[in-house]
Scaffold this motif. Structure first.
Motif, PDB file in Angstrom:
ATOM      1  N   PHE A   1       7.194  50.468  48.949  1.00 43.21           N
ATOM      2  CA  PHE A   1       8.290  50.897  49.443  1.00 43.21           C
ATOM      3  C   PHE A   1       8.876  50.048  50.560  1.00 43.21           C
ATOM      4  O   PHE A   1       8.080  49.528  51.352  1.00 43.21           O
ATOM      5  CB  PHE A   1       8.047  52.289  50.011  1.00 43.21           C
ATOM      6  N   HIS A   2       9.992  49.937  50.924  1.00 41.05           N
ATOM      7  CA  HIS A   2      10.813  48.888  52.093  1.00 41.05           C
ATOM      8  C   HIS A   2      12.258  49.675  52.053  1.00 41.05           C
ATOM      9  O   HIS A   2      12.627  50.426  51.424  1.00 41.05           O
ATOM     10  CB  HIS A   2      10.674  47.608  51.925  1.00 41.05           C
ATOM     11  N   VAL A   3      12.786  49.136  53.236  1.00 48.09           N
ATOM     12  CA  VAL A   3      14.138  49.562  53.433  1.00 48.09           C
ATOM     13  C   VAL A   3      15.216  48.376  53.279  1.00 48.09           C
ATOM     14  O   VAL A   3      15.023  47.226  53.534  1.00 48.09           O
ATOM     15  CB  VAL A   3      14.424  50.478  54.920  1.00 48.09           C
ATOM     16  N   LYS A   4      16.468  48.442  53.153  1.00 52.49           N
ATOM     17  CA  LYS A   4      17.446  47.658  52.671  1.00 52.49           C
ATOM     18  C   LYS A   4      18.804  48.017  52.913  1.00 52.49           C
ATOM     19  O   LYS A   4      19.190  49.368  52.593  1.00 52.49           O
ATOM     20  CB  LYS A   4      17.308  47.067  51.354  1.00 52.49           C
ATOM     21  N   LYS A   5      19.695  47.495  53.821  1.00 49.80           N
ATOM     22  CA  LYS A   5      21.090  48.063  53.593  1.00 49.80           C
ATOM     23  C   LYS A   5      21.887  47.152  52.539  1.00 49.80           C
ATOM     24  O   LYS A   5      21.896  45.883  52.584  1.00 49.80           O
ATOM     25  CB  LYS A   5      21.610  47.649  55.137  1.00 49.80           C
TER      26      LYS A   5
ATOM     27  N   LYS B   1       1.774  44.261  65.622  1.00 57.38           N
ATOM     28  CA  LYS B   1       0.923  43.321  65.373  1.00 57.38           C
ATOM     29  C   LYS B   1      -0.196  43.485  64.595  1.00 57.38           C
ATOM     30  O   LYS B   1      -0.903  42.979  63.394  1.00 57.38           O
ATOM     31  CB  LYS B   1       0.522  42.548  66.539  1.00 57.38           C
ATOM     32  N   ALA B   2      -1.139  44.689  65.082  1.00 63.73           N
ATOM     33  CA  ALA B   2      -2.345  45.076  64.313  1.00 63.73           C
ATOM     34  C   ALA B   2      -2.211  45.683  62.968  1.00 63.73           C
ATOM     35  O   ALA B   2      -2.861  45.525  62.063  1.00 63.73           O
ATOM     36  CB  ALA B   2      -3.099  46.058  65.314  1.00 63.73           C
ATOM     37  N   MET B   3      -1.225  46.500  62.983  1.00 62.14           N
ATOM     38  CA  MET B   3      -0.935  47.196  61.853  1.00 62.14           C
ATOM     39  C   MET B   3      -0.349  46.271  60.786  1.00 62.14           C
ATOM     40  O   MET B   3      -1.104  46.275  59.504  1.00 62.14           O
ATOM     41  CB  MET B   3       0.200  48.305  61.868  1.00 62.14           C
ATOM     42  N   LYS B   4       0.181  45.114  60.817  1.00 59.65           N
ATOM     43  CA  LYS B   4       0.739  44.419  59.830  1.00 59.65           C
ATOM     44  C   LYS B   4      -0.370  43.264  59.645  1.00 59.65           C
ATOM     45  O   LYS B   4      -0.354  42.804  58.460  1.00 59.65           O
ATOM     46  CB  LYS B   4       1.954  43.615  60.447  1.00 59.65           C
ATOM     47  N   LYS B   5      -1.455  42.920  60.345  1.00 60.73           N
ATOM     48  CA  LYS B   5      -2.457  42.365  60.319  1.00 60.73           C
ATOM     49  C   LYS B   5      -3.245  42.724  59.130  1.00 60.73           C
ATOM     50  O   LYS B   5      -3.908  42.109  58.339  1.00 60.73           O
ATOM     51  CB  LYS B   5      -3.173  41.955  61.299  1.00 60.73           C
ATOM     52  N   ASN B   6      -3.534  44.215  59.224  1.00 51.36           N
ATOM     53  CA  ASN B   6      -4.406  44.688  58.455  1.00 51.36           C
ATOM     54  C   ASN B   6      -3.811  45.476  57.138  1.00 51.36           C
ATOM     55  O   ASN B   6      -4.521  45.536  56.146  1.00 51.36           O
ATOM     56  CB  ASN B   6      -5.219  45.923  59.245  1.00 51.36           C
ATOM     57  N   ASP B   7      -2.618  45.621  57.197  1.00 48.51           N
ATOM     58  CA  ASP B   7      -1.656  46.320  55.953  1.00 48.51           C
ATOM     59  C   ASP B   7      -0.476  45.544  56.018  1.00 48.51           C
ATOM     60  O   ASP B   7       0.612  46.303  56.693  1.00 48.51           O
ATOM     61  CB  ASP B   7      -1.950  47.756  55.935  1.00 48.51           C
ATOM     62  N   PRO B   8      -0.260  44.577  55.644  1.00 51.87           N
ATOM     63  CA  PRO B   8       1.211  43.878  55.731  1.00 51.87           C
ATOM     64  C   PRO B   8       2.323  44.454  54.526  1.00 51.87           C
ATOM     65  O   PRO B   8       3.357  44.100  54.588  1.00 51.87           O
ATOM     66  CB  PRO B   8       0.806  42.312  55.388  1.00 51.87           C
ATOM     67  N   ASN B   9       1.649  45.356  53.847  1.00 54.78           N
ATOM     68  CA  ASN B   9       2.850  45.637  52.658  1.00 54.78           C
ATOM     69  C   ASN B   9       3.189  46.823  52.903  1.00 54.78           C
ATOM     70  O   ASN B   9       4.289  47.309  52.122  1.00 54.78           O
ATOM     71  CB  ASN B   9       1.810  45.931  51.442  1.00 54.78           C
ATOM     72  N   HIS B  10       3.086  47.879  53.955  1.00 60.60           N
ATOM     73  CA  HIS B  10       3.760  49.049  54.110  1.00 60.60           C
ATOM     74  C   HIS B  10       4.560  49.127  55.503  1.00 60.60           C
ATOM     75  O   HIS B  10       4.161  48.381  56.358  1.00 60.60           O
ATOM     76  CB  HIS B  10       2.470  50.144  54.043  1.00 60.60           C
ATOM     77  N   MET B  11       5.293  49.799  55.452  1.00 54.66           N
ATOM     78  CA  MET B  11       6.202  50.026  56.567  1.00 54.66           C
ATOM     79  C   MET B  11       5.810  50.818  57.854  1.00 54.66           C
ATOM     80  O   MET B  11       4.948  51.642  57.673  1.00 54.66           O
ATOM     81  CB  MET B  11       7.463  51.000  55.950  1.00 54.66           C
ATOM     82  N   TYR B  12       6.106  50.378  58.726  1.00 52.79           N
ATOM     83  CA  TYR B  12       5.894  51.087  60.201  1.00 52.79           C
ATOM     84  C   TYR B  12       7.169  51.847  60.619  1.00 52.79           C
ATOM     85  O   TYR B  12       8.089  51.270  60.765  1.00 52.79           O
ATOM     86  CB  TYR B  12       5.519  49.877  61.341  1.00 52.79           C
ATOM     87  N   LEU B  13       6.870  53.232  60.625  1.00 51.13           N
ATOM     88  CA  LEU B  13       7.875  54.266  60.703  1.00 51.13           C
ATOM     89  C   LEU B  13       8.101  54.836  62.282  1.00 51.13           C
ATOM     90  O   LEU B  13       8.719  55.794  62.375  1.00 51.13           O
ATOM     91  CB  LEU B  13       7.602  55.257  59.759  1.00 51.13           C
ATOM     92  N   GLY B  14       7.415  53.952  63.130  1.00 50.29           N
ATOM     93  CA  GLY B  14       7.376  54.410  64.679  1.00 50.29           C
ATOM     94  C   GLY B  14       6.674  55.469  64.840  1.00 50.29           C
ATOM     95  O   GLY B  14       5.449  55.866  64.157  1.00 50.29           O
ATOM     96  N   CYS B  15       6.974  56.296  66.086  1.00 44.19           N
ATOM     97  CA  CYS B  15       6.024  57.225  66.705  1.00 44.19           C
ATOM     98  C   CYS B  15       6.645  58.410  67.206  1.00 44.19           C
ATOM     99  O   CYS B  15       6.567  59.290  67.718  1.00 44.19           O
ATOM    100  CB  CYS B  15       5.685  56.713  68.233  1.00 44.19           C
ATOM    101  N   ARG B  16       7.996  58.753  66.193  1.00 48.67           N
ATOM    102  CA  ARG B  16       8.344  60.105  66.160  1.00 48.67           C
ATOM    103  C   ARG B  16       8.887  60.366  67.687  1.00 48.67           C
ATOM    104  O   ARG B  16       8.429  61.257  68.115  1.00 48.67           O
ATOM    105  CB  ARG B  16       7.325  61.159  65.642  1.00 48.67           C
ATOM    106  N   PHE B  17       9.964  59.717  67.747  1.00 49.09           N
ATOM    107  CA  PHE B  17      10.735  59.958  69.114  1.00 49.09           C
ATOM    108  C   PHE B  17      11.165  61.484  69.107  1.00 49.09           C
ATOM    109  O   PHE B  17      11.511  62.012  68.007  1.00 49.09           O
ATOM    110  CB  PHE B  17      12.017  59.247  69.225  1.00 49.09           C
ATOM    111  N   HIS B  18      11.160  62.152  70.503  1.00 43.22           N
ATOM    112  CA  HIS B  18      11.692  63.654  70.521  1.00 43.22           C
ATOM    113  C   HIS B  18      12.375  63.710  71.617  1.00 43.22           C
ATOM    114  O   HIS B  18      12.532  62.639  72.671  1.00 43.22           O
ATOM    115  CB  HIS B  18      10.549  64.449  70.374  1.00 43.22           C
ATOM    116  N   GLY B  19      13.257  64.678  71.909  1.00 46.44           N
ATOM    117  CA  GLY B  19      13.909  65.097  73.064  1.00 46.44           C
ATOM    118  C   GLY B  19      14.906  64.092  73.300  1.00 46.44           C
ATOM    119  O   GLY B  19      16.041  63.488  72.560  1.00 46.44           O
ATOM    120  N   ALA B  20      15.062  63.803  74.619  1.00 43.60           N
ATOM    121  CA  ALA B  20      15.981  62.562  75.226  1.00 43.60           C
ATOM    122  C   ALA B  20      16.070  61.566  74.772  1.00 43.60           C
ATOM    123  O   ALA B  20      16.830  60.514  74.904  1.00 43.60           O
ATOM    124  CB  ALA B  20      16.022  62.940  76.649  1.00 43.60           C
TER     125      ALA B  20
END
Length: 486
Positions: free
Chosen positions: A97-101, A310-329
């Motif tokens: 899975f990946h994203v593309k415009k 950096k750490a995530m992509k080093k150990n798994d370069p194939n999957h998306m980083y979807l962030g930390c779930r922003f909330h509120g303001a």
């Protein structure tokens, strides 16, 4: 000649102004025609109190749009890939899975290259209360039987995945043998995990609390913890069914962080880092401005996202980083979105307290971050769910399960209309269970689920959800073709 040219320019300018006014008027007329339905709802006030008490606003009728009200929309059937992507639209496949415009719209792309929107409930779990365990055994025999039936149930209702806090092991085992695998997500809880190990964090409704509302991102030990914790991701790097990772949930990345760090004990690494940053700029607690606060928030966010990515992509370069779930303001902080966009594949936002997505902001998130967004928590509670007081949790309360379905359609139509949303995760699969001892404070007694505590579906809600979910690709095409609204 010059006079003629100037005359032509004025005519073109006048035409464009007239066209703009006409377009705006058409959009306003369309809104008036489509938002004709009114749904009564109230907001939870002082929600998720530890003592289980909460107040509510008065009921108010909110303008609501559903599929039935869309002018000119004609439902159609779109054949789907095994992942739930649309077989009629294809681009280069990467095997993951990946994203593309593409042509002005952001899409997730499934492992086979088909356009995809990730549509899932959060917390797809078998349940921990005694009554739910008993119901599961009677209906499905064991967790494997429940997972097999639940995967089919989700696909039958137009969902294609599982959001945060879902039963990863059961999903992975089911996916191995399934003809249609669930696209699942994993929450790594890196900062909260480090906080538990380090000490100093505490329980508060909805998410972990930190001293002075500031995270431990400047601790030398945090980077070491992340490097070690993300080694486990290597085992997932070839899993085509994994949609992506969340690194945390609802952290206090706030504009008041600079003040918070500067009032920590002087021995704290966060204080040392903030003091150095402030000293370099000649800033004291007495002279901090709003611009300083925004600049420091970006500085802290840069450190967090850069370390984690950096750490995530080093150990798994194939999957998306979807962030930390922003909330509120946080969704209104361009400085935060800008930094996040440098490191994320999609920006995750837990989106509460808006009946309809805010057109201004869903556009600006993409413009500032340069990435699409996902709504990774949202829901509405119904007053007709037996035994649930609905004092826990955030957001809206409506009178019936059908009204919950109307809210679902109204909100997701706004997401699809934005062209910048690649998925939405409803919170959640199962209702909060008041009989469960030790439940997290924001999940004690609320009707958030698509099934109840006996694993029985809320049919009026799911009827509306399914109608929207099964038309989401046709709806995307519909919004792409018609004149955009200002």
């Amino acid at each position: 000649m010059l006079r003629s040219a100037l005359h032509d320019v004025r005519l073109v300018g006048a035409f464009l102004l007239l066209l703009g006014a006409t377009t705006a008027a058409q959009a306003q007329n369309r809104d008036s025609a489509e938002y004709t339905l009114r749904v009564a709802a109230k907001k939870t006030i002082n929600n998720s109190a530890i003592d289980g008490k909460a107040g509510f606003s008065e009921y108010k009728n909110y303008p609501t749009r559903t599929i039935a009200q869309l002018q000119g929309f004609k439902p159609a059937t779109v054949k789907l890939s095994k992942y739930g992507g649309r077989l009629d639209k294809h681009t280069k496949a990467t095997g993951f899975f990946h994203v593309k415009k593409i042509e002005g719209r952001w899409w997730a792309i499934d492992p086979e290259g088909y356009y995809f929107l990730h549509n899932a409930p959060n917390d797809v779990q078998p349940g921990r209360s005694e009554r739910t365990k008993k119901a599961l055994q009677e209906k499905y025999k064991d967790n494997a039987g429940w997972m097999s039936a639940t995967r089919k149930f989700l696909f039958a209702n137009g969902f294609n995945g599982a959001g945060a806090w879902s039963a990863t092991k059961e999903i992975q085992a089911e996916n191995v043998k399934a003809d249609k695998p669930l696209a699942y997500t994993i929450n790594l809880d890196l900062m909260s995990g480090y906080g538990s190990k380090r000490g100093g964090t505490y329980v508060q409704p909805g998410h972990k609390g930190y001293p002075n509302d500031v995270i431990f991102v400047f601790d030398p030990g945090f980077e070491e913890f992340v490097e070690e914790a993300t080694k486990q991701l290597a085992k997932n790097k070839n899993d085509k069914n994994l949609f992506g990772y969340f690194s945390d949930n609802e952290m206090p990345l706030l504009r008041k962080n600079l003040d918070g760090y500067l009032t920590l004990p002087p021995t704290e690494p966060g204080y040392v880092a903030a003091k150095k940053w402030a000293d370099e700029r000649g800033i004291t607690l007495a002279t901090i401005t709003d611009q300083h606060r925004q600049d420091f928030l970006a500085y802290a966010a840069e450190r967090y996202f850069s370390i984690v990515a950096k750490a995530m992509k080093k150990n798994d370069p194939n999957h998306m980083y979807l962030g930390c779930r922003f909330h509120g303001a946080q969704r209104y902080y361009p400085e935060l979105m800008r930094v996040a966009g440098k490191y994320l594949d999609a920006v995750s936002i837990n989106y509460y307290n808006n009946w309809t997505p805010e057109k201004k902001w869903v556009a600006e998130w993409e413009q500032v971050a340069g990435k699409p967004f996902m709504v990774t928590e949202w829901y509405v509670k119904g007053e007709d769910a037996p035994g649930l007081a609905n004092t826990a949790g955030a957001g809206w309360v409506v009178k019936t399960q059908e009204d919950r379905g109307l809210f679902y359609q109204n909100f997701t139509l706004g997401l699809l209309e934005s062209k910048n949303c690649v998925g939405w995760h409803w919170f959640k699969y199962q209702d909060n269970d008041p009989t469960l001892v030790g439940a997290e404070p924001s999940n004690t007694n609320a009707n958030k689920g698509i099934v109840n505590n006996y694993l029985e579906p809320y049919t009026p809600l799911l009827d509306k959800m399914r109608e929207l979910n099964q038309q989401m690709y046709t709806l995307a095409d519909f919004f792409d073709k018609r004149q955009p609204q200002p």
